[in-house]
Design an enzyme around this catalytic site. Sequence first.
Site, PDB file in Angstrom:
ATOM      1  N   PHE A   2       0.829  -1.200   0.000  1.00  0.00           N
ATOM      2  CA  PHE A   2       0.000   0.000   0.000  1.00  0.00           C
ATOM      3  C   PHE A   2       0.869   1.259   0.000  1.00  0.00           C
ATOM      4  O   PHE A   2       2.060   1.219   0.333  1.00  0.00           O
ATOM      5  CB  PHE A   2      -0.931   0.002   1.232  1.00  0.00           C
ATOM      6  CG  PHE A   2      -2.037  -1.010   1.134  1.00  0.00           C
ATOM      7  CD1 PHE A   2      -3.244  -0.681   0.542  1.00  0.00           C
ATOM      8  CD2 PHE A   2      -1.853  -2.312   1.614  1.00  0.00           C
ATOM      9  CE1 PHE A   2      -4.256  -1.631   0.435  1.00  0.00           C
ATOM     10  CE2 PHE A   2      -2.858  -3.254   1.509  1.00  0.00           C
ATOM     11  CZ  PHE A   2      -4.064  -2.918   0.921  1.00  0.00           C
ATOM     12  N   CYS A   3       0.232   2.363  -0.338  1.00  0.00           N
ATOM     13  CA  CYS A   3       0.850   3.680  -0.403  1.00  0.00           C
ATOM     14  C   CYS A   3       1.548   4.019   0.912  1.00  0.00           C
ATOM     15  O   CYS A   3       0.961   3.791   1.964  1.00  0.00           O
ATOM     16  CB  CYS A   3      -0.237   4.715  -0.684  1.00  0.00           C
ATOM     17  SG  CYS A   3       0.255   6.417  -0.479  1.00  0.00           S
ATOM     18  N   PRO A   4       2.742   4.589   0.917  1.00  0.00           N
ATOM     19  CA  PRO A   4       3.569   4.918  -0.245  1.00  0.00           C
ATOM     20  C   PRO A   4       4.650   3.874  -0.525  1.00  0.00           C
ATOM     21  O   PRO A   4       5.710   4.219  -1.053  1.00  0.00           O
ATOM     22  CB  PRO A   4       4.193   6.247   0.164  1.00  0.00           C
ATOM     23  CG  PRO A   4       4.416   6.103   1.642  1.00  0.00           C
ATOM     24  CD  PRO A   4       3.306   5.209   2.151  1.00  0.00           C
TER      25      PRO A   4
ATOM     26  N   ASP B 244      -1.974  -1.121  -6.000  1.00  0.00           N
ATOM     27  CA  ASP B 244      -2.504   0.003  -5.214  1.00  0.00           C
ATOM     28  C   ASP B 244      -2.820   1.168  -6.153  1.00  0.00           C
ATOM     29  O   ASP B 244      -1.918   1.798  -6.695  1.00  0.00           O
ATOM     30  CB  ASP B 244      -1.463   0.418  -4.162  1.00  0.00           C
ATOM     31  CG  ASP B 244      -1.925   1.622  -3.361  1.00  0.00           C
ATOM     32  OD1 ASP B 244      -3.048   1.583  -2.838  1.00  0.00           O
ATOM     33  OD2 ASP B 244      -1.163   2.602  -3.276  1.00  0.00           O
TER      34      ASP B 244
END
Lengths: 133, 76
Positions: free
Chosen positions: B13-15, B40
């Site tokens: 997932f981000c980042p 993502d």
Amino acid sequence: MASKPLFIMLCSDEHEKIQLAAMVASVAAVSDRPVQVFVTMNAILAFRRGATPAERYHGGHFHEKFMTAKVPDAIELFEHGKMLGDMKMWACSMVLDLHHWEADKDLTEGLFDGAAGLTVFLADAEEGELITI
Amino acid sequence: MAERQTIDARGAFCPGPLMELIAALKLAQIGDEIEVLSSDKGSVNDIPAWVTKVGHANVGTTEKDGYWSVVVKKAK
């Protein structure tokens, strides 16, 4: 044009808020924006040297999802920001004193640039944007 | 000679995917291409925006089966 420096005051020990601070700090730092993070109040507890993620992080609606999904660890994000960008982290000298902690002995190794007072941090922050989490 | 490498950041997932790309860019030579595979959606939008901001080159984004391929060229 150079980006305005970003100053983040991290006060909360809630996992969601530490995660947000780590995301904002690291992404800004790797986007050529100078960043300084001042860790104070309950937030300092999450940076105790030797703590496991389970001891370090708690609180917030997304906490369980952060712990089980492939979400980057907040401490590692701060480390990436320091390694890949212009980022400094300061531990509040007042809370360190109250805890009888020292930045270079009791906090996550290699993460902090030292202890600092609020007055100096606020004075430095006048040259950029300050957000409090 | 320019090289191309692939980072499989699917599931992160981000980042996370962006950070993996940046770490790879640090080690790459100018002209090298890096392909990031990401599931993502936020990162798929964020990576090209970051690439433009810091002065690298977006080669292209392709939707695959449940993930995206984002290709970036190191320009500086």
